[in-house]
Design an enzyme around this catalytic site. Structure first.
Site, PDB file in Angstrom:
ATOM      1  N   GLU A   4       1.024  -1.270   0.221  1.00 55.84           N
ATOM      2  CA  GLU A   4       0.016  -0.068  -0.041  1.00 55.84           C
ATOM      3  C   GLU A   4       0.860   1.206  -0.064  1.00 55.84           C
ATOM      4  OE1 GLU A   4      -4.112  -1.306   2.234  1.00 55.84           O
ATOM      5  OE2 GLU A   4      -2.287  -0.934   3.557  1.00 55.84           O
TER       6      GLU A   4
ATOM      7  N   CYS B  57       3.210   8.387   1.530  1.00 61.36           N
ATOM      8  CA  CYS B  57       3.886   7.416   2.326  1.00 61.36           C
ATOM      9  C   CYS B  57       4.096   6.216   1.715  1.00 61.36           C
ATOM     10  CB  CYS B  57       2.776   7.292   3.552  1.00 61.36           C
ATOM     11  SG  CYS B  57       3.248   6.030   4.925  1.00 61.36           S
TER      12      CYS B  57
ATOM     13  N   CYS C  62       6.496  -7.228   7.093  1.00 63.82           N
ATOM     14  CA  CYS C  62       7.775  -6.754   8.088  1.00 63.82           C
ATOM     15  C   CYS C  62       8.507  -7.855   8.574  1.00 63.82           C
ATOM     16  CB  CYS C  62       7.341  -5.666   9.050  1.00 63.82           C
ATOM     17  SG  CYS C  62       8.494  -4.472   9.821  1.00 63.82           S
TER      18      CYS C  62
ATOM     19  N   CYS D  24       6.304  -5.214  15.878  1.00 64.16           N
ATOM     20  CA  CYS D  24       5.728  -4.458  17.044  1.00 64.16           C
ATOM     21  C   CYS D  24       4.300  -4.655  17.362  1.00 64.16           C
ATOM     22  CB  CYS D  24       5.903  -3.091  16.430  1.00 64.16           C
ATOM     23  SG  CYS D  24       7.865  -2.493  15.894  1.00 64.16           S
TER      24      CYS D  24
ATOM     25  N   CYS E  20       1.219  -2.420  15.732  1.00 65.06           N
ATOM     26  CA  CYS E  20       1.265  -2.233  14.322  1.00 65.06           C
ATOM     27  C   CYS E  20       0.499  -3.611  13.693  1.00 65.06           C
ATOM     28  CB  CYS E  20       2.593  -2.254  14.099  1.00 65.06           C
ATOM     29  SG  CYS E  20       2.932  -1.801  12.365  1.00 65.06           S
TER      30      CYS E  20
ATOM     31  N   GLY F 182       6.701  -1.944   6.124  1.00 68.14           N
ATOM     32  CA  GLY F 182       8.155  -2.510   6.244  1.00 68.14           C
ATOM     33  C   GLY F 182       9.296  -1.712   6.946  1.00 68.14           C
ATOM     34  N   GLU F 183      10.331  -2.122   7.215  1.00 72.10           N
ATOM     35  CA  GLU F 183      11.309  -1.512   7.807  1.00 72.10           C
ATOM     36  C   GLU F 183      12.422  -1.093   7.056  1.00 72.10           C
ATOM     37  OE1 GLU F 183      12.545  -0.162  11.030  1.00 72.10           O
ATOM     38  OE2 GLU F 183      13.999   0.293   9.506  1.00 72.10           O
TER      39      GLU F 183
ATOM     40  N   SER G 203      11.559   6.475   8.290  1.00 70.42           N
ATOM     41  CA  SER G 203      11.191   5.922   9.811  1.00 70.42           C
ATOM     42  C   SER G 203      11.693   4.748  10.079  1.00 70.42           C
ATOM     43  CB  SER G 203       9.720   6.285   9.838  1.00 70.42           C
ATOM     44  OG  SER G 203       9.301   5.689  11.096  1.00 70.42           O
TER      45      SER G 203
ATOM     46  N   SER H 200      10.995   5.308  15.466  1.00 68.47           N
ATOM     47  CA  SER H 200       9.554   4.922  16.313  1.00 68.47           C
ATOM     48  C   SER H 200       9.849   4.590  17.709  1.00 68.47           C
ATOM     49  CB  SER H 200       9.150   3.641  15.547  1.00 68.47           C
ATOM     50  OG  SER H 200       8.817   3.689  14.438  1.00 68.47           O
ATOM     51  N   PHE H 201       9.796   5.643  18.560  1.00 69.53           N
ATOM     52  CA  PHE H 201      10.293   5.620  20.031  1.00 69.53           C
ATOM     53  C   PHE H 201       9.479   4.764  20.867  1.00 69.53           C
ATOM     54  CE2 PHE H 201      12.498   7.132  23.910  1.00 69.53           C
ATOM     55  CZ  PHE H 201      13.772   6.812  23.445  1.00 69.53           C
ATOM     56  N   HIS H 202       8.318   5.349  21.231  1.00 76.22           N
ATOM     57  CA  HIS H 202       7.118   4.766  21.664  1.00 76.22           C
ATOM     58  C   HIS H 202       6.962   4.565  23.164  1.00 76.22           C
ATOM     59  CE1 HIS H 202       5.863   5.039  17.811  1.00 76.22           C
ATOM     60  NE2 HIS H 202       6.293   3.875  17.396  1.00 76.22           N
TER      61      HIS H 202
ATOM     62  N   ASN I  22      -3.987   4.228  16.382  1.00 78.96           N
ATOM     63  CA  ASN I  22      -4.868   3.888  15.331  1.00 78.96           C
ATOM     64  C   ASN I  22      -5.296   2.433  15.462  1.00 78.96           C
ATOM     65  OD1 ASN I  22      -4.991   6.469  13.970  1.00 78.96           O
ATOM     66  ND2 ASN I  22      -3.064   5.987  13.337  1.00 78.96           N
TER      67      ASN I  22
ATOM     68  N   CYS J  41      -1.322   5.473   9.963  1.00 73.55           N
ATOM     69  CA  CYS J  41      -0.208   4.961  10.440  1.00 73.55           C
ATOM     70  C   CYS J  41      -0.471   3.563  11.011  1.00 73.55           C
ATOM     71  CB  CYS J  41       0.627   5.693  11.422  1.00 73.55           C
ATOM     72  SG  CYS J  41       1.605   7.010  10.803  1.00 73.55           S
TER      73      CYS J  41
HETATM   74  N1  SAH Z   1       8.986   0.328  10.121  1.00 70.17           N
HETATM   75  C1  SAH Z   1       9.235   1.923  10.200  1.00 70.17           C
HETATM   76  C2  SAH Z   1       8.239   2.490   9.346  1.00 70.17           C
HETATM   77  C3  SAH Z   1       6.995   1.995   9.281  1.00 70.17           C
HETATM   78  S1  SAH Z   1       5.991   2.222  10.630  1.00 70.17           S
HETATM   79  C4  SAH Z   1       8.970   2.055  11.692  1.00 70.17           C
HETATM   80  O1  SAH Z   1       8.546   1.276  12.326  1.00 70.17           O
HETATM   81  O2  SAH Z   1       9.324   3.277  11.965  1.00 70.17           O
HETATM   82  C5  SAH Z   1       5.388   4.133  10.666  1.00 70.17           C
HETATM   83  C6  SAH Z   1       5.078   4.841  11.795  1.00 70.17           C
HETATM   84  O3  SAH Z   1       3.754   4.167  12.580  1.00 70.17           O
HETATM   85  C7  SAH Z   1       6.039   4.282  13.057  1.00 70.17           C
HETATM   86  O4  SAH Z   1       6.205   5.141  13.983  1.00 70.17           O
HETATM   87  C8  SAH Z   1       4.969   3.177  13.755  1.00 70.17           C
HETATM   88  O5  SAH Z   1       5.451   3.069  14.836  1.00 70.17           O
HETATM   89  C9  SAH Z   1       3.790   3.696  13.599  1.00 70.17           C
HETATM   90  N2  SAH Z   1       2.476   2.859  13.871  1.00 70.17           N
HETATM   91  C10 SAH Z   1       2.474   1.645  13.677  1.00 70.17           C
HETATM   92  N3  SAH Z   1       1.257   0.959  14.113  1.00 70.17           N
HETATM   93  C11 SAH Z   1       0.566   1.980  14.528  1.00 70.17           C
HETATM   94  C12 SAH Z   1      -0.764   2.091  15.000  1.00 70.17           C
HETATM   95  N4  SAH Z   1      -1.592   1.291  14.963  1.00 70.17           N
HETATM   96  N5  SAH Z   1      -1.310   3.397  15.354  1.00 70.17           N
HETATM   97  C13 SAH Z   1      -0.264   4.765  15.221  1.00 70.17           C
HETATM   98  N6  SAH Z   1       0.940   4.490  14.852  1.00 70.17           N
HETATM   99  C14 SAH Z   1       1.414   3.385  14.430  1.00 70.17           C
HETATM  100 FE1  SF4 Z   2       7.478  -3.264  10.978  1.00 73.20          FE
HETATM  101 FE2  SF4 Z   2       7.531  -0.627  11.869  1.00 73.20          FE
HETATM  102 FE3  SF4 Z   2       5.134  -1.926  12.000  1.00 73.20          FE
HETATM  103 FE4  SF4 Z   2       7.300  -2.325  13.571  1.00 73.20          FE
HETATM  104  S1  SF4 Z   2       6.310  -0.368  13.382  1.00 73.20           S
HETATM  105  S2  SF4 Z   2       6.120  -3.984  12.855  1.00 73.20           S
HETATM  106  S3  SF4 Z   2       9.168  -1.940  12.246  1.00 73.20           S
HETATM  107  S4  SF4 Z   2       6.343  -1.597  10.020  1.00 73.20           S
END
Ligand code: SAH
Ligand code: SF4
Length: 384
Positions: free
Chosen positions: A111, A124, A131, A135, A138, A187-188, A219, A241-243, A318, A361
């Site tokens: 996508e 985006c 991936c 996480c 995600c 993806g990463e 990212s 992606s710190f979180h 989300n 996201c």
């Molecule tokens: N893999 C990379 C890039 C893709 S994710 C990464 O992890 O950074 C892009 C962003 O969306 C990241 O900051 C991720 O943590 C965030 N993200 C993933 N799932 C989400 C969700 N359900 N709600 C809000 N943000 C989310």
């Molecule tokens: Fe992969 Fe980024 Fe999603 Fe983590 S947040 S599973 S690294 S796409």
């Protein structure tokens, strides 16, 4: 919200099998042209000409490249293709966000999401099908890695959206509808380094898509050994992606933390090339109710990142079907943001876009590679 579905299917031309020209580096294309008989002395110039046709005019048919000799155009068509991946569906949200499901070689789907704003627009893009990381908040993380995208498949996401926006020809940078690129799709990106780098070089090249490196944000979840290299070889802006503010919580949310923990990650960021107040690192922080959203977390966060030019992007979680978390309440997100802000960091709260079409996201996931993990498994991974 009502959904405005706009499903379109583009018929595929029958050029399958020929090598793709989109995505080749300048050197790669030069070599490919020499191989089909282009005199070495001319090859470099031909590359520039072809790039302008492909990346600035959006041409998909060699016969339109009118400043090339007819015979040369025919040789190109016999040996290469400029075919785009197929658009399987396109959905348009009430807020104008467009989500494209694209079919790439092998029948896989990825996508891309276009987010229009008043005077610009961000695309985006995805870097992998699925991936390898999982996480727990995600949606993409519930899907196994299928494969890396090629550089051509990454660049093609931009070409397809420019086709759809009708944005070809002479566009002045400030007036572009597609003015920014974020590597925040599926993806990463740092686990597909070379392809992402080659694709972004085309995006930044003046004879390519011609966007400044400061309009591209990569990212990463924290692939520490590749971070400095991203600064040196790509030079784009960086988002992390710190979180979480403790290793115990981050180990759960972003499991790559078990390999490279918060300290290792922050050290690599302090060493990021060109780090300055005008080129700050974005810390993405997804707000999960009762998990990482306390005042104490906010205070720990500003302490941890002290000394790093940064902005904190607060992302309301989300949800997706079966997701094991809840979005923090709005006043909690604001209280968290106030603490971060008082410490001198910008802390914008990301307005969710395209929610009605699951384009936000972390909600991206292809239909064909649907849920490999059961709800039970997702909950077990999240430790609840
Ligand atoms: N893999 C990379 C890039 C893709 S994710 C990464 O992890 O950074 C892009 C962003 O969306 C990241 O900051 C991720 O943590 C965030 N993200 C993933 N799932 C989400 C969700 N359900 N709600 C809000 N943000 C989310
Ligand atoms: Fe992969 Fe980024 Fe999603 Fe983590 S947040 S599973 S690294 S796409």
């Amino acid at each position: 919200m009502t959904v405005t579905p706009d499903h379109i299917t583009v018929p595929r031309e029958q050029t399958a099998g020929l090598p793709q020209l989109v995505g080749l580096t300048r050197e790669g294309m030069r070599e490919a042209l020499i191989e089909i008989g282009t005199p070495e002395k001319q090859a470099k110039m031909r590359v520039g000409q072809i790039w302008q046709w492909v990346y600035q005019k959006g041409v998909t048919d060699f016969s339109e490249m009118t400043n090339l000799a007819k015979g040369f155009r025919e040789t190109l068509a016999e040996n290469f293709t400029l075919e785009r991946p197929e658009i399987v569906t396109k959905q348009v949200s009430e807020d104008g966000t467009r989500k494209y499901l694209l079919r790439i070689a092998g029948g896989h789907e990825v996508e891309a999401v276009y987010i229009p704003e008043s005077n610009r627009g961000t695309l985006c893009v995805s870097s992998q099908v699925g991936c390898t990381l999982n996480c727990t908040f995600c949606h993409t993380g519930t899907q196994k890695l299928v494969r890396n995208l090629t550089a051509g498949e990454i660049v093609s996401q931009i070409l397809i959206v420019r086709d759809d926006l009708g944005e070809w020809g002479n566009v002045i940078n400030e007036k572009r509808m597609l003015s920014n690129v974020v590597l925040m799709g599926m993806g990463e990106p740092l686990y597909n380094f070379e392809n992402v780098r080659d694709a972004m070089k085309i995006v930044m090249d003046n004879e390519g898509i011609s966007l400044s490196r400061r309009r591209i944000t990569l990212s990463t979840s924290g692939v520490v050994p590749e971070i400095a290299r991203a600064g040196e070889e790509i030079g784009c802006l960086l988002a992390i992606s710190f979180h979480a503010t403790t290793d115990a919580v981050r180990d759960k949310l972003v499991p790559i933390n078990k390999k490279w923990n918060i300290e290792a990650l922050l050290d690599s960021l302090r060493a990021y090339p060109r780090l300055s107040n005008s080129e700050r690192i974005t810390f993405e922080y997804v707000m999960l109710k009762g998990v990482n959203d306390s005042d104490e977390d906010a205070r720990r966060l500003v302490k941890l990142i002290s000394g790093i030019p940064a902005k904190i992007n607060l992302i309301p979680f989300n949800p997706w079907p079966g997701s094991p978390y809840e979005r923090s309440d709005w006043n909690r997100i604001e209280a968290f943001g106030d603490i971060v802000n008082a410490a001198g960091y910008a802390s914008p709260i990301r307005r969710p876009r395209g929610e009605d079409i699951m384009a936000a996201c972390g909600q991206l996931k292809s239909e064909t590679e649907r849920a490999r993990k059961s709800r039970k498994q997702i909950e077990a991974d999240a430790g609840i």
